[in-house]
Design a protein around this motif. Structure first.
Motif, PDB file in Angstrom:
ATOM      1  N   LEU A  35       0.112   8.763   6.676  1.00 23.59           N
ATOM      2  CA  LEU A  35       1.219   7.880   6.298  1.00 23.59           C
ATOM      3  C   LEU A  35       1.607   7.062   7.520  1.00 23.59           C
ATOM      4  O   LEU A  35       1.688   7.599   8.633  1.00 23.59           O
ATOM      5  N   LEU A  56       4.694   2.329   4.652  1.00 20.13           N
ATOM      6  CA  LEU A  56       6.076   2.066   4.257  1.00 20.13           C
ATOM      7  C   LEU A  56       6.705   1.040   5.187  1.00 20.13           C
ATOM      8  O   LEU A  56       6.574   1.123   6.417  1.00 20.13           O
ATOM      9  N   GLU A  69      11.492   0.430   2.574  1.00 20.62           N
ATOM     10  CA  GLU A  69      10.929   1.472   1.708  1.00 20.62           C
ATOM     11  C   GLU A  69      11.205   2.865   2.269  1.00 20.62           C
ATOM     12  O   GLU A  69      11.524   3.797   1.524  1.00 20.62           O
ATOM     13  N   ARG A 129      13.711   5.766   0.397  1.00 22.66           N
ATOM     14  CA  ARG A 129      13.326   7.139   0.091  1.00 22.66           C
ATOM     15  C   ARG A 129      14.284   8.128   0.754  1.00 22.66           C
ATOM     16  O   ARG A 129      14.641   9.155   0.163  1.00 22.66           O
ATOM     17  N   HIS A 158       0.842  -1.192   0.000  1.00 22.42           N
ATOM     18  CA  HIS A 158       0.000   0.000   0.000  1.00 22.42           C
ATOM     19  C   HIS A 158       0.881   1.247   0.000  1.00 22.42           C
ATOM     20  O   HIS A 158       1.827   1.338   0.788  1.00 22.42           O
ATOM     21  N   PRO A 159       0.594   2.239  -0.836  1.00 21.00           N
ATOM     22  CA  PRO A 159       1.465   3.417  -0.947  1.00 21.00           C
ATOM     23  C   PRO A 159       1.508   4.281   0.315  1.00 21.00           C
ATOM     24  O   PRO A 159       2.438   5.077   0.469  1.00 21.00           O
ATOM     25  N   LEU A 160       0.516   4.139   1.192  1.00 19.96           N
ATOM     26  CA  LEU A 160       0.510   4.948   2.416  1.00 19.96           C
ATOM     27  C   LEU A 160       1.088   4.205   3.619  1.00 19.96           C
ATOM     28  O   LEU A 160       1.028   4.706   4.745  1.00 19.96           O
TER      29      LEU A 160
END
Length: 434
Positions: A327, A183, A187, A191, A179-181
Motif C-alpha cells: 500500500l 491512497l 482518501e 478511511r 488505483h486501490p493500492l
C-alpha cells in the motif's frame, strides 16, 4: 466606496484578515471590503470534509498563536494598543471563555486542540465578525474590463481590487490516481475518519513534512507490519521548536539581513520536510517505522503490489532503485502553486509582465514584497504561502496571523481601478457565515 479584497479559501489566514478588517472598521479606520470564496466552509481543511485530516489529530502550533498573534499591530498610529485590545476579544482564550471551556483547558495543562476544535474556533471568529463568504469552487481567475481581478466560480463572478490566494490545494491528487493500492491524502483521511483499519504488510508514506508525519502518527493504530517513509532528506529530521527557532516565526525582524541560503536553511530546519517533536517521540517507541531516501520517479502496479522507482544522488552519480509495497500513501504535502492552472491567459500575461520573466514558482517566491504581494503587479496579488523566503517563515503557516493581516490590510489597493458597487459587496448573495 471601499476597495474589495477577495480571498480564495476561508481558512485561518482569511479569517485573520477578515477579523482585523472588521475591528478596524469598528474603529472608524477605512479598510477594504473582504470577501472569501470557499468551496466547502470556514475552516474546512481542519475538518474531515476538507480531506487533509480526520479532525481528531492535534494542532502542531500553539493555539495561543491565534488570528491576532503576535498582537503587535502597526496599522493605526497612536491607536495600535486599542486595536490589539479589541483583537483579544477574538482570541483563542476568548473563544474558550465564551463557550465555557476555558477552565477545563487550563486544568488539563493547555493541550494542543484537535483540528476539529481549531475549526470551531475559526467559525466562531467568522460568526462574530460577520465574515463575508461566497460558497463556490473557484474555476478560473482572470482580469476584467476594469483591470480588476475576476474570480469565477461555476455560478458567479467576484471582482476585486486585490486578490489573496490561500490553502494547500487539492488533497485528492496522488501519483497513481484511482488505483486501490495508492491512497491520496483525502482518501487516507476519509478511511481514518470512518475508523476503517488499514491492514497491510508493507506500507509506504511519501513525504517528509508534517502532512506525512500526521499520517504516520495515525498509522500507529492500524494493522501494518512496516511503515516506510520516503523523502529526499537524508533522515527524518525533527522540527526545531525552541525559543530561538520559534521567534523567527513570530517576529521576522532582521530576516532580510540573512542571505538567501541562510533563509532556506532556516526554513528547512524549522518548517519544511521535518516532523514535529511530538510525532518524533512517538516514532521512537515504534519499531515498525523505516526511512528511505529518494524522490519517487515512477509508480507501477505489478503482481498485486506497487513498485516505486526512487531517484537518489551519491556524489556525482544519479541512482535509481525499485521497491515494492502493499500500500502506498501519497502524503507528499501541499502544493503552494496549486492555483496556477486556474489563471487565465490575461492573468498569466499580467504576472509575467510584472515579474519580467516566465511565470514559475521560483519567480513568484523571489518577488514577494513587504505586503506579501507580488512586486510590480497591479492589481495586487497576495501570496502569503510563498512569502517565507523573502518576508519570514511564519507567514505561510499559523505562526503570525495577526502580522499577516497587518501586512495585507496595509497594502495600497487604489491603483487597481474603481470598485463596482454591485460586485464584492455584502448582499443577499453574500451572507455572513452563521
Amino acid at each position: 466606496m471601499s476597495p474589495t479584497l477577495a480571498i480564495v479559501g476561508a481558512g485561518a489566514k482569511a479569517v485573520a484578515v477578515a477579523a482585523k478588517a472588521a475591528v478596524l472598521r469598528e474603529m472608524g479606520v477605512p479598510v477594504p471590503e473582504v470577501v472569501a470564496i470557499e468551496r466547502t466552509g470556514v475552516g474546512a481543511n481542519w475538518e474531515a470534509a476538507g480531506g487533509w485530516t480526520d479532525g481528531r489529530h492535534r494542532l502542531g502550533t500553539s493555539p495561543e498563536k491565534d488570528i491576532g498573534f503576535p498582537y503587535r499591530s502597526s496599522l493605526v498610529p497612536r491607536r495600535n494598543a486599542e486595536l490589539d485590545e479589541r483583537m483579544t476579544r477574538l482570541s483563542w482564550q476568548a473563544f474558550l471563555i465564551d463557550t465555557g471551556q476555558f477552565a477545563e483547558w487550563v486544568d488539563r495543562g493547555r493541550p494542543a486542540p484537535t483540528h476539529r476544535k481549531w475549526s470551531q474556533y475559526l467559525n466562531w471568529v467568522a460568526d462574530r465578525v460577520g465574515m463575508n463568504v461566497v460558497l463556490g469552487e473557484v474555476c478560473r481567475i482572470g482580469i476584467d474590463a476594469g483591470r480588476r481581478w475576476a474570480v469565477h466560480t461555476h455560478d458567479r463572478t467576484v471582482s476585486a481590487d486585490g486578490l489573496m490566494i490561500t490553502g494547500p490545494g487539492q488533497a485528492e491528487r496522488s501519483i497513481l490516481p484511482g488505483h486501490p493500492l495508492v491512497l491520496s491524502i483525502a482518501e487516507f483521511w476519509h478511511r481514518a475518519a470512518q475508523r476503517e483499519l488499514i491492514c497491510a504488510d508493507r506500507v509506504a508514506v511519501i513525504g517528509g513534512g508534517e502532512t506525512a508525519a500526521s499520517m504516520v502518527n495515525e498509522l500507529f493504530r492500524h494493522r501494518v507490519s512496516t511503515v516506510t517513509v520516503i523523502s529526499p532528506q537524508v533522515t527524518l529530521f525533527t522540527r526545531g521548536e525552541g525559543f530561538f527557532e520559534n521567534s523567527l516565526f513570530s517576529d521576522p525582524t532582521g530576516w532580510d539581513s540573512l542571505t538567501i541560503q541562510e533563509r532556506r536553511d532556516a526554513m528547512w530546519r524549522t518548517d519544511r520536510g521535518v516532523f514535529s517533536a511530538r510525532v518524533q517521540e512517538a516514532l521512537l517507541s515504534d519499531d515498525r517505522i523505516r526511512h528511505l531516501r529518494g524522490r519517487v520517479a515512477h509508480a507501477v502496479p505489478r503482481d498485486g503490489r506497487i513498485r516505486l522507482t526512487l531517484k537518489t544522488t551519491r556524489g556525482n552519480e544519479n541512482l535509481e532503485t525499485v521497491h515494492g509495497f502493499d500500500l502506498v500513501i501519497d502524503g507528499s504535502g501541499a502544493d503552494v502553486l496549486w492555483f496556477l492552472p486556474l489563471l487565465g491567459q490575461d492573468a498569466r500575461d499580467l504576472l509575467e509582465l510584472g515579474l519580467g520573466r516566465e511565470l514559475s514558482g521560483a519567480a513568484l517566491e523571489e518577488s514577494i514584497g513587504y505586503d506579501l504581494a507580488v512586486t510590480g503587479v497591479t492589481p495586487k496579488l497576495f501570496l502569503p504561502n510563498l512569502a517565507g523566503l523573502n518576508q519570514g517563515p511564519g507567514f505561510p503557516n499559523l505562526s503570525c496571523l495577526g502580522l499577516l493581516a497587518d501586512r495585507v490590510l496595509g497594502a495600497d489597493l487604489s491603483g487597481a481601478g474603481e470598485p463596482e458597487p454591485s460586485l464584492g459587496r455584502r448582499s443577499d448573495a453574500h451572507q455572513p457565515v452563521r
